[in-house]
Design an enzyme around this catalytic site. Structure first.
Site, PDB file in Angstrom:
ATOM      1  CB  SER A 120      -1.183  -0.017   1.003  1.00  0.00           C
ATOM      2  OG  SER A 120      -1.754  -1.077   1.102  1.00  0.00           O
ATOM      3  CG  ASP A 177       7.451   4.361 -12.366  1.00  0.00           C
ATOM      4  OD1 ASP A 177       8.610   3.085 -11.547  1.00  0.00           O
ATOM      5  OD2 ASP A 177       6.359   3.784 -11.773  1.00  0.00           O
ATOM      6  CE  LYS A 182      -5.727  -3.912  -1.230  1.00  0.00           C
ATOM      7  NZ  LYS A 182      -6.509  -2.314  -1.655  1.00  0.00           N
TER       8      LYS A 182
END
Length: 444
Positions: A322, A333, A347
């Protein structure tokens, strides 16, 4: 690993939002349930009635308006609206009917919380619990074991020690107990007392402890583990002060030229804290996006100046979920950090926490979230840049996460001992980066 951590006698899986009347949109968050649930957004308290049928109807309307699957698991949702008319005589009936209705959606993250569970969520979000301040688990013999007492808490002052076995709680034998069973008996109101019967080696001790308020901290460990490498273990994003704790932690590593952020077994917490922590290390790009059932996408852009530009590694594993996946995904990223360890939990669904008039609550999946590269990680997880698997034998040999040493009960291991295989690899990678750089990189 045969036991799991319990923080201040309340499971990290019991994370939530709450308030006396409403949950502020300022406090949207994500969390995991073992770890398996994620939350975002909030809603004003529904209506002003505690009538059982009104409670049920309020939940029906919430699902109708917000549930992320507009097919409602391939069923006609209207069939549930009046299914129990005239049949709900008390709140217990209403709660059972709500649970049955929610089960038809086939979504394990959309669930009902009774008053006790919802109250615990409110305590968690305030980053403060009432108990004795101890982490407990179940050892390989399935006995309730003290992992460690939290410094400065009633348990610590009473002399509870790592490795103690809790044989009885207020005279009730703990044989066959789960950690949650034990937690429910140990926690209680401030200034109330609890009696623990402890087995320590060949000794059996009776310890009376007066419960108190236990502050929860997200940053568990901060230290220099190598001459040039700093280390921060962030165990959750539950506290509203997580970002402040992180700023203080980074400042303590002023002599570092590289840094490791350990998000292993971090089950999540507040969304805004995941965003703020990510912002501490990023200077451009996006952090996370959410997509609702209508396909509407909302993206959160990096803002502000980073406080740290040091070369960075982030440790992850299957217990990273999460909010911790949002932070690790943002750092990966945006090419800000190298991820080391194992694939995260995966999740990527988003829930709303709703408080009902009788003090209970309901969690409803309303959206999904994407990493900055628009990757949907739900049921997939985030893969590390450098895979370092830890087997059962590695755990037995003390090569797993340093705080999860079964033999030493977590009392003697330190991150700086370099037995932790994943941490050791991260250090090696960072030292390799430092070898190619001239001078040091200062904290801003």
């Amino acid at each position: 690993m045969y036991w799991k951590l319990l923080c201040s006698l309340a499971l990290f899986i019991c994370l939530g939002l709450g308030g006396s009347s409403f949950v502020s949109a300022e406090d949207v968050y994500l969390a995991a349930n073992s770890p398996d649930r994620t939350k975002i957004v909030s809603r004003l308290i529904l209506g002003k009635s505690s009538n059982p049928e009104d409670i049920y109807d309020n939940v029906w309307m919430l699902i109708e308006e917000d549930f992320f699957d507009e097919t409602f698991n391939g069923q006609d949702w209207k069939r549930w609206r009046h299914k129990y008319d005239g049949k709900l005589t008390n709140m217990e009936d209403a709660h059972k009917a709500v649970e049955t209705m929610l089960a038809s959606l086939g979504d394990r993250y959309t669930r009902f919380l009774d008053r006790e569970a919802f109250t615990e969520e409110k305590s968690q979000i305030k980053a403060e619990l009432c108990g004795i301040g101890v982490q407990i688990g179940v050892n390989k013999e399935k006995k309730i074991m003290v992992i460690r007492p939290i410094d400065g808490t009633p348990a610590s002052r009473a002399g509870v020690m790592p490795g103690d076995l809790i044989n009885r709680i207020d005279g009730k034998a703990t044989e066959g107990f789960t950690v949650d069973d034990a937690a429910k008996l140990i926690r209680g109101p401030v200034d109330s007392k609890v009696k623990l019967t402890i087995v320590r080696g060949s000794k059996k001790l009776a310890i009376n402890i007066t419960r108190g308020r236990i502050p929860l901290r997200s940053v568990q460990t901060v230290e220099m583990i190598q001459p040039e490498v700093g280390y921060i273990r962030l165990s959750s994003f539950i506290s509203r002060n997580t970002d402040t704790e992180m700023v203080d932690a980074v400042k303590k590593l002023s002599g570092a030229r590289a840094m490791i952020l350990d998000l292993r077994d971090n089950p999540g917490g507040l969304l805004n804290q995941a965003i703020k922590v990510s912002n501490l290390f990023l200077d451009k790009g996006y952090i996370v996006s959410t997509v609702d059932r209508d396909g509407y996408k909302t993206s959160v852009r990096v803002k502000g100046e980073p406080i740290c530009r040091l070369p960075m590694a982030v440790l992850i594993n299957k217990g990273s979920a999460s909010a911790s996946e949002i932070t690790s995904g943002a750092l990966k990223d945006n090419d800000r950090a190298i991820l080391v360890g194992e694939k995260t939990f995966g999740k990527g669904l988003v829930q709303g926490i709703n408080r009902l008039d009788d003090g209970s609550g309901v969690n409803i999946t309303i959206a999904r979230y994407l990493t900055p590269s628009d990757t949907d990680i739900n049921q997939k997880g985030i893969s590390p840049d450098v895979l370092v698997k830890v087997s059962s034998k590695d755990f037995d040999d003390g090569k797993g996460p340093w705080w999860l040493d079964e033999k030493d009960n977590g009392s003697e291991r330190k991150p700086s001992d370099m037995k932790d295989a994943q941490l050791k690899k991260a250090v090696e990678l960072l030292r390799g980066k430092l070898a190619t750089k001239k001078g040091s990189i200062a904290l801003k």
